[in-house]
Scaffold this motif. Structure first.
Motif, short mmCIF file in Angstrom:
data_model
loop_
_atom_site.label_atom_id
_atom_site.label_comp_id
_atom_site.label_asym_id
_atom_site.label_seq_id
_atom_site.Cartn_x
_atom_site.Cartn_y
_atom_site.Cartn_z
N ALA A 5 1.32 -34.43 15.71
CA ALA A 5 0.54 -35.62 14.83
C ALA A 5 1.58 -37.11 14.77
O ALA A 5 0.99 -37.97 15.23
CB ALA A 5 0.40 -35.59 13.88
N ALA A 6 2.57 -36.55 14.94
CA ALA A 6 3.66 -38.02 15.47
C ALA A 6 4.09 -38.90 16.20
O ALA A 6 3.32 -39.79 16.88
CB ALA A 6 5.51 -37.78 14.54
N ASP A 8 1.81 -38.24 18.40
CA ASP A 8 0.09 -38.22 19.28
C ASP A 8 -0.18 -39.90 18.52
O ASP A 8 -0.95 -40.98 18.90
CB ASP A 8 -1.18 -37.82 18.26
N THR A 9 0.53 -40.25 17.27
CA THR A 9 0.67 -41.84 16.82
C THR A 9 1.20 -42.64 17.24
O THR A 9 0.67 -43.92 17.41
CB THR A 9 0.58 -41.08 15.00
N TYR A 10 2.50 -41.73 18.08
CA TYR A 10 3.16 -42.73 18.91
C TYR A 10 2.66 -43.32 20.20
O TYR A 10 2.69 -44.63 20.07
CB TYR A 10 4.26 -42.12 19.09
N LYS A 12 -0.78 -43.88 20.15
CA LYS A 12 -1.97 -45.07 20.01
C LYS A 12 -0.94 -46.26 20.03
O LYS A 12 -1.57 -47.54 20.44
CB LYS A 12 -2.69 -44.55 18.40
N GLN A 13 -0.04 -46.37 19.21
CA GLN A 13 1.16 -47.41 19.59
C GLN A 13 1.61 -48.16 20.08
O GLN A 13 2.03 -49.40 20.24
CB GLN A 13 2.00 -46.96 18.36
N SER A 79 1.31 -34.35 23.39
CA SER A 79 0.47 -34.75 22.16
C SER A 79 -0.72 -35.60 23.19
O SER A 79 -0.79 -34.90 24.61
CB SER A 79 1.10 -36.82 22.17
N ARG A 166 2.62 -44.95 9.98
CA ARG A 166 1.66 -45.57 9.86
C ARG A 166 0.96 -46.55 9.58
O ARG A 166 1.15 -47.64 9.56
CB ARG A 166 0.97 -44.27 9.84
N SER A 167 0.20 -46.70 9.14
CA SER A 167 -0.58 -47.68 7.90
C SER A 167 0.02 -47.88 7.13
O SER A 167 0.80 -46.95 6.50
CB SER A 167 -1.77 -47.69 7.63
N GLU A 170 0.32 -45.29 4.40
CA GLU A 170 0.16 -44.20 4.83
C GLU A 170 1.90 -43.76 5.00
O GLU A 170 2.56 -44.39 5.34
CB GLU A 170 -0.45 -43.57 5.79
#
Length: 220
Positions: A5-6, A8-10, A12-13, A79, A166-167, A170
């Motif tokens: 999950a980390a 995948d978040t990375y 997007k950034q 990812s 994240r946001s 979060e």
């Protein structure tokens, strides 16, 4: 366990790689965190027909350049978001992509490689006691291992925590990384049977940012 999950978040950034670099090339190899800076793929000694593995290939920019050099370009990343981005941009590059943990892939594959590399990738975020033995097992005689990451913060060595924000509502996601000074990386590689290890910090390019890039290379 790898925090997928980390990453995948990375994904997007992280901004997309530019369509071309400063000299107009559509593919290029970049070891550092700065555009158009540092050495190129020559560190890997790639020749046509070589088999090359990218551990933590991300969106596939470096791996696509490896493919243009005539190599079998194999990439591994945990990812799904990174894999989809690589497949979308480099659909015609002939990349061989695996969504898998680096250690697991190396333990399960039957393939041997002429070069294995990691650019701010799995070698930074995996315990070297687990990863280096399986890399060496899958490197051909005379094969090259090379990787890059940020230099260690003075006094902060070994397993450290990295935070992926994240946001505002979060908590950040946490991943582990392994930081060592250049001389210690040389010693670790020797301890795991690698030959001629070198480690150096490439200074940042002229500008306000001062943090360089640690680049490590060894052979079998």
């Amino acid at each position: 366990m790898t925090n997928t999950a980390a990453w995948d978040t990375y994904s997007k950034q992280k901004p997309e790689r530019r369509p071309t670099n400063a000299v107009g090339q559509t593919t290029w190899f970049n070891w550092t965190q700065y555009a158009d800076h540092g050495p190129g793929a020559d560190l890997l000694g790639i020749t046509p027909g070589a088999s090359v593995l990218d551990l933590g290939c991300g969106k596939g920019g470096n791996l696509a350049h490896v493919a243009t050099l005539g190599a079998r370009a194999v990439g591994v990343d945990v990812s799904l978001a990174q894999m989809k981005a690589a497949e979308a941009r480099w659909a015609d590059a002939g990349l061989v992509l695996h969504r898998m943990d680096a250690v697991r892939f190396l333990e399960e594959t039957g393939e041997y490689f002429d070069a294995v590399y990691s650019v701010f990738g799995a070698v930074w975020f995996t315990d070297p006691e687990q990863l280096l033995p399986v890399i060496r097992k899958r490197l051909k005689p005379g094969g090259v291992l090379a990787f890059s990451q940020r230099p260690a913060i003075e006094g902060c060595y070994g397993c450290q925590a990295s935070y992926i924000n994240r946001s505002e509502d979060e908590d950040p996601l946490v991943v582990k990384r392994w930081d060592y000074e250049p001389d210690r990386w040389v010693g670790i590689l020797r301890e795991h049977g690698f030959a001629s290890p070198t480690a150096r910090v490439v200074p940042a390019p002229p500008g306000p940012r001062k943090v360089g890039t640690l680049i490590v290379r060894a052979s079998t």
